[in-house]
Enzyme design. Sequence first.
Site, PDB file in Angstrom:
ATOM      1  CD  GLU A 234      -1.798   2.270   1.805  1.00 13.34           C
ATOM      2  OE1 GLU A 234      -1.400   3.228   1.093  1.00 13.34           O
ATOM      3  OE2 GLU A 234      -1.955   2.350   3.016  1.00 13.34           O
ATOM      4  CB  CYS A 268      -1.720   6.869   1.720  1.00  9.01           C
ATOM      5  SG  CYS A 268      -2.563   5.729   2.830  1.00  9.01           S
TER       6      CYS A 268
END
Length: 461
Positions: A234, A268
């Site tokens: 990720e 993020c």
Amino acid sequence: MPIATVNPANGETLKTYEAMGEEELERRLQLAEATFRTYRTTAFAERARLLNRAADLLDEDAPEIARVMTTEMGKPVKQARAEAAKCAKAMRWYAERAEGLLADEEPAEPDVTDSGGSRALVRYRPLGPVLAVMPWNFPLWQVVRFAAPALMAGNVGLLKHASNVPQTALYLEDLFHRAGFPEGCFQTLLIGSGAVDDILRDDRVKAATLTGSEPAGRAVAATSGQMVKKTVLELGGSDPFVVMPSADVDRAAEVAVTARVQNNGQSCIAAKRFIVHTDVYDRFAERFAEGMRALKVGDPLEEETEVGPLASESGRDDLEELVDDARRGGATALCGGERPQGPGWYYPPTVLAGVTREMRIHREEAFGPVATLYRAGDLDEAVLLANDSPFGLSSNVWTRDEAEVDRFVRDLEAGGVFVNGMTASHPAFPFGGVKRSGYGRELSGHGIREFCNITTVWHGA
């Protein structure tokens, strides 16, 4: 980078740690391997009992560990407490549901006689020790969303946390120890990033998960590929936040502020690129800038603070360079845009209008409270702008038109589409991205199965 707690509100180094030597690392790897042999055979009920106990302890520790997180990486303390509560909730979610999520599955076609068998099923078995390389921005949550499903699946965890959150990293090992997990089920490795490659190459480590930068992800993926080991990555994100004319524009602007500055903008999945239809652009821009300008920036340990400092001086410098480059290229700051004077690594909530494809901030992730505004003439242009990014983690869409919703869900290049709300992670939802945002999924049933041996079991007639 030294392994140390450095308070980003004032730059003061509070604690430093020595990296573990080869002998200690070897001891911990041996322990992980030995523990896995027995822990993998424990019943789901026993794993759930231990994980629920960890959740209870975390709830008790929340005020203290929240202050530690805030001191190490600067998030407002109210948000730190909320992060701890979210972790406890995720632990309980997996403790309750893991057995069902990993239950044996019968094939979709029950007739297996064509293969000469009388019965077939799929069983999920744990892989073994899994290395987790985790970032500083959500120092509890990023780890727990790996650890809770991994431990419930029967794996054991090895944590290489970011070097600026060592106290949080050590707390996590202690938490699982106090909860009663067997020694070796979850261990923190106090090491620098240069030691990760050798650990990945160790045959006792069966898989790896990383949340972090694209360069770090490339390095882990390259080594894991050479060793033929499963990985989940990720990586970065530059999520679009699209507002169409049918939307509740005032509500969209209000949510946009939170979506951009959560965790001091260092997330993020924070919305970063705000793409607004020309019919409502001026109204949205005015309200969005007003909301960003009104945020209280200050000491993250104060309860009323909404935006604290960035986690590092280098991170603040990188963000400032992106903003300065955009302004030199013709972008206009509707608010913010200038580094404040004084101690600490602060940067003000900033909205940039007039951003173009030639500017660095259009292509790179702005990891801090800086938003970019784009004007779209129609839905087609909005989709093109949203997809004009190397990243594809998640997306936000504001519209009351169901046909537009269907179009965005079909065409946006992202791992998630959140309609009339901001992107968030939840144990029940699979989380992950496409393109340079990585691959694989965390959370939900998809996440717990990532580090399982998906085993076909066939019985002869």
